[in-house]
Design a protein around this motif. Structure first.
Motif: not given
Lengths: 459, 459
Positions: B144, B146, B130-134, B74-76
Motif C-alpha cells: 500500500v 501513503l 512512499f510504499k509500505t506493506f499491509m 492509506m488507500m486501496h
C-alpha cells in the motif's frame, strides 16, 4: 429507571446509521475497501473534530499546566530502538509451508493451516510497525517507520519544550495525531484499525508525587467522558495485572466502555515512571534531566500518560447517544449527543418551499452559519425532517412557518424532549447560544419579547 | 509608504525565532533530526490549528455549498493506478556505478557522481510515493502507498457524499490532512518536506460552468489570505503554461507568495475537468454520473480544485507577520499576526509577584482561559515581557498593577500600536472579545464604566 444500569447497543444499527447518514464509510469503497480502514464522511468529520476540539479545550486551553505539540509521523529510527518498539512490538506468527499465509499463533485452534490445511512453521515474531523507505534507495539505511504511537514525539521534544516555554513541574504536553499499527487482527468497526488517531498527554511530575498524579488523571479523564454525556454506568476502570503490564509501565488503568462487543478499552492511563526519558537519554547521549530551582536537584521526571483513542471515542459517543423510542407506528431513532459534540447544531426548516418563506428561512440559515454548523432542509413533511435531524443528533430545529411572516417569530424544537417554544427571530441567535451552552430559558408567549436565562445544573 | 511594495524577510530570522520560541523544531532532534521533517512546538501547534480552523470555518461552516470529509491516509492501491500516480508520479534519477548513490538527473551539472566521481547510469524513473506493506507478509500483493495528495480520498467518496447528503451541483467537498511524497530535493524550512499537510477542496460543477467557477475560486482563495492579514503585494497569480500543466489539468493558476527564497507556490487552483471521476469510473466499474433533476441529464461533473499547503501557509503567515522596529537602543521584533491566527490571544502580566497582585492576576488568567489560549508571565521587567509577547504575536497584554487592587481596573496594551487603555476588570472579557473581532472601542477614562464598540472597516 434503566439509566443507571449498563446498556449495550447493537453494533449493526450503529454501523448502518453511520453508513446511511454519512458519518463513516469503508475506505476506498469503490475498489472493494481497504481492510479495516475508514473514511469519515460529512457528519463524521464534524463529530470527530468536535471531540478533538473538546479534548484540546479541556486539556490544553483551560488548564494552566499543559502545552500542545504536533510531531511528525515519521521519526528517526533510533526513536524506536530507544522506546523498545523495534525489539518488543511484535506478534507471534506461524506460516503455512504450502500456501505461505501467516497467522497469529494464539488465534489458531488446530495445528494446520486454516486456509489450505497445510503444515505450519514454528511461531516467529513479526514487528507491528509499518516500514517504508525514505529517499530514492530501498536499503536498510533508509528504513523509516510510521509511528505506532504519538507518545514518542513528545518524549524526544521534552527538552525543547522545557527550554522554550520555561515550564516548571508538574506540567504536561498534549498531542493529537495519527498512528499506525500493522495489526494482524482488526475489526469491530472503527474500534481497531491499522490507521488510527490518538489524543495523548504526557504529564511530567517529580518522582514520589507520581502516585498522586496517577490517581488524579484517572479521575480527571473519567470525568471528561461523563461531562460530555457518556453514561457513567457504561464506563468501568480496570487495573492491569502485574503480568500484563507493558514493559515501560509501573501501573496502568484502562477506562473501559461497554461497546457493542463488550467491555473494551477506550483509554489507558499509565504510570510510565522514568522509563522513556532514561531510554532516550541513553540512546541519544542527551541529558533528559530537569533542574528543580527550589531544591537545587537534578532528576529525571516521572511520566503519567492518559492516552485516548479518537476513533474509539467517536464510536463510544455514538453508541452511548444511540436511542430508539416508540413513536406512533414507527420507531424514532435518535442520537442524544452532547450539544458541543453534535455535528450539526441547528437545522433550519421552512414549512414550505414558497419563495417568501424560503427567503426568511435562508436569511436565518445564513445568519446562524456565522456561529455554528447549520443545515437547511426543505424536503418532505416537517415530521420526517425532524426525524432526520433526530437521527444525526441535531439538538435544535428552527421551523419557519407562514405565521413567521407576520409575527417575525419562529419555533425552536428540542431534540430530546420534542418541546417547542416560539421566539422572536431577532432574539434567535442569543437564545440558541444559551441553549447550546445548557442554559434553560423561560420565554414569554408569542408577542412578549422578554426572555430570561437560567443555567441548568451540571450544564 | 512601503506597504504596497513586495517585501521579503530573511529566512534565517524566521527559522531562528521559530526554534527559539517553540514554534517549530527539527523532528527527532536529539537523534540528529530526520531529513526535512519538522515538529510543531507549543506555539506552532496553536498557529497551525488556527490556520486550519480559519480555513474550515470560511470554506465549510460559513458556506451553504460545502461539506467536509476525512479520508484515511492509506488507500486501496487501485486508487493510484486510476489517478495516474503509479505511472506518472516519478522523478528521473541516475545511479553511481561505484558508490550506488542516486541523484536527480536534472540536478546534476557534470557527467560523474558528485560524491565519489564514479560513472553514472542512464537516468531511470523512480516513483515518489512512499510504499509500505499491509498485513504480515512483505509481498507485492500487500503493497500500500501513503497518499501523495488528499484529493483522491474525495474523488472515491463522491457518490457516497452525494447519496448521503443529497447535495445538488454546484457543491464542494473539503478536507484537511497529511500527505507524503518521497521527494529527492527538499528544503527551505517547512516549505518542502516529505511529510506535509494539505487543505484541499474539490468543487463539483456542471461542465460549461467550470470556467466561471475556476475564476471564482482563484479570487476567493486569494481573498482568504488577504483577509487573514497577508499583504496583497506579497501575493501573485501565475498561470501554468500549456507544457507544464499536470496530466489531469485543463488549466491551473498558482497563488505565489514572496517567500524568503523568492516567489513560490502557496496554493494551486486547477480545473481538473472530468479527468478524475472518469478514471475512477473506468478503474472501479462504478458509475460516477450525476443526475440533474431539472434537465433530466446524466453527466460526469467537472472539478475545480483549490489546493493549499498547511505548512506553506504557516510559513507565509509567519514571514508576512515578521517585523522589526527600532526601539530605543534595541530592535523590537514582532509578529503582526491576525488576532484569529495568533497562538496566544492575551497575556496576563502582574506587575509584581506579591501575593495580593498575583491572586488578582491569576483569577483573571483563569477567567480568560475559558475563552482563549492565554499565557501568564511574571518573570523580569514589564518591558521585557511585552517584548516576549510581541515576538510571538500576542495581540493584547493585560497588566495588573497595584492601582488595580484599589480601582479594580487593569491596563490593556495593544501589540501593534503599543497603545494602552485602562478598563474595569468586570468588563475585561467583553472588551477583549470585541477587540479580538477587530472592533474598536472608546473607553471613558478610569472611573467611567461606559464603553462603546464600533466595528472597524474590513475588520
Amino acid at each position: 429507571m434503566t439509566e443507571q444500569a449498563p446498556k449495550k447497543v447493537d453494533m449493526e444499527k450503529v454501523v448502518s446509521l453511520c453508513r446511511r447518514r454519512g458519518f463513516i464509510f469503508p475506505s476506498s469503497e469503490i475498489y472493494g475497501g481497504l481492510s479495516s480502514c475508514w473514511d469519515y464522511g460529512p457528519l463524521g468529520v464534524e463529530l470527530k473534530r468536535n471531540i478533538k476540539d473538546a479534548w484540546w479545550r479541556a486539556m490544553v486551553q483551560e488548564r494552566d499546566d499543559m502545552v500542545g505539540l504536533d510531531a511528525s509521523i515519521m521519526m528517526h529510527p533510533q526513536t524506536w530502538a530507544a522506546s523498545g518498539h523495534l525489539e518488543g512490538f511484535v506478534d507471534p506468527l506461524v506460516e503455512c509451508k504450502s500456501c505461505h499465509r501467516r497467522w497469529r499463533s494464539d488465534d489458531l485452534e488446530g495445528d494446520n493451516c486454516p486456509s489450505c490445511g497445510g503444515e505450519l512453521t514454528e511461531s516467529r515474531l513479526f514487528n507491528l510497525m509499518f516500514k517504508t523507505f525514505m529517499g530514492p534507495v530501498e536499503e536498510e539505511a533508509s528504513v523509516v517507520y510510521l509511528r505506532p504511537e504519538t507518545a514518542q514525539g513528545i518524549f524526544v521534544n521534552f527538552q525543547n519544550v522545557l527550554n522554550t516555554t520555561r515550564r516548571r513541574l508538574p506540567f504536561g504536553i498534549a498531542q493529537v495525531g495519527k498512528a499506525f499499527r500493522n495489526e494482524i487482527t482488526t475489526g469491530n468497526f472503527i474500534f481497531r484499525s491499522r490507521e488510527f488517531e490518538q489524543m495523548e498527554i504526557e504529564f511530567f511530575v517529580k518522582p514520589g508525587t507520581d502516585q498522586e498524579w496517577f490517581n488524579y488523571w484517572i479521575e480527571e479523564r473519567l470525568n471528561w467522558y461523563v461531562k460530555l454525556g457518556i453514561k457513567r454506568a457504561n464506563l468501568k476502570l480496570r487495573q492491569h495485572g502485574k503480568e500484563e503490564l507493558a514493559h515501560y509501565a509501573r501501573d496502568c488503568y484502562d477506562i473501559n466502555y461497554l461497546f457493542p462487543m463488550g467491555w473494551s478499552e477506550l483509554e489507558g492511563i499509565a504510570n510510565r515512571g522514568d522509563f522513556d526519558l532514561v531510554q532516550h537519554a541513553s540512546f541519544s547521549g542527551k541529558s533528559m534531566d530537569y533542574f528543580d530551582d527550589e531544591t537545587k536537584e537534578h532528576f529525571i521526571p516521572y511520566i503519567i500518560e492518559p492516552s485516548a483513542g479518537v476513533d474509539r471515542s467517536v464510536l463510544a459517543f455514538l453508541c452511548d447517544a444511540y436511542d430508539e423510542e416508540p413513536d406512533e407506528d414507527e420507531i424514532r431513532v435518535l442520537l442524544h449527543l452532547h450539544p458541543s459534540l453534535a455535528p450539526i447544531k441547528v437545522a433550519v426548516l421552512p414549512l414550505s418551499r414558497r419563495e417568501k418563506l424560503a427567503g426568511v428561512a435562508k436569511q436565518i440559515y445564513a445568519d446562524l452559519r456565522q456561529c455554528w454548523m447549520v443545515s437547511y432542509d426543505d424536503a418532505q413533511s416537517i415530521g420526517r425532517r425532524y426525524r432526520r435531524q433526530d437521527e444525526i443528533g441535531t439538538p435544535f430545529c428552527v421551523t419557519v412557518d407562514f405565521q413567521s411572516l407576520e409575527d417575525e417569530q419562529v419555533t425552536i424544537r428540542e431534540r430530546d424532549t420534542m418541546n417547542q417554544i416560539r421566539v422572536p427571530i431577532s432574539e434567535l441567535k442569543k437564545i440558541l447560544q444559551a441553549k447550546l451552552k445548557g442554559e434553560s430559558l423561560f420565554v414569554l408567549p408569542p408577542g412578549g419579547m422578554i426572555w430570561k436565562v437560567e443555567r441548568e445544573e451540571g450544564g
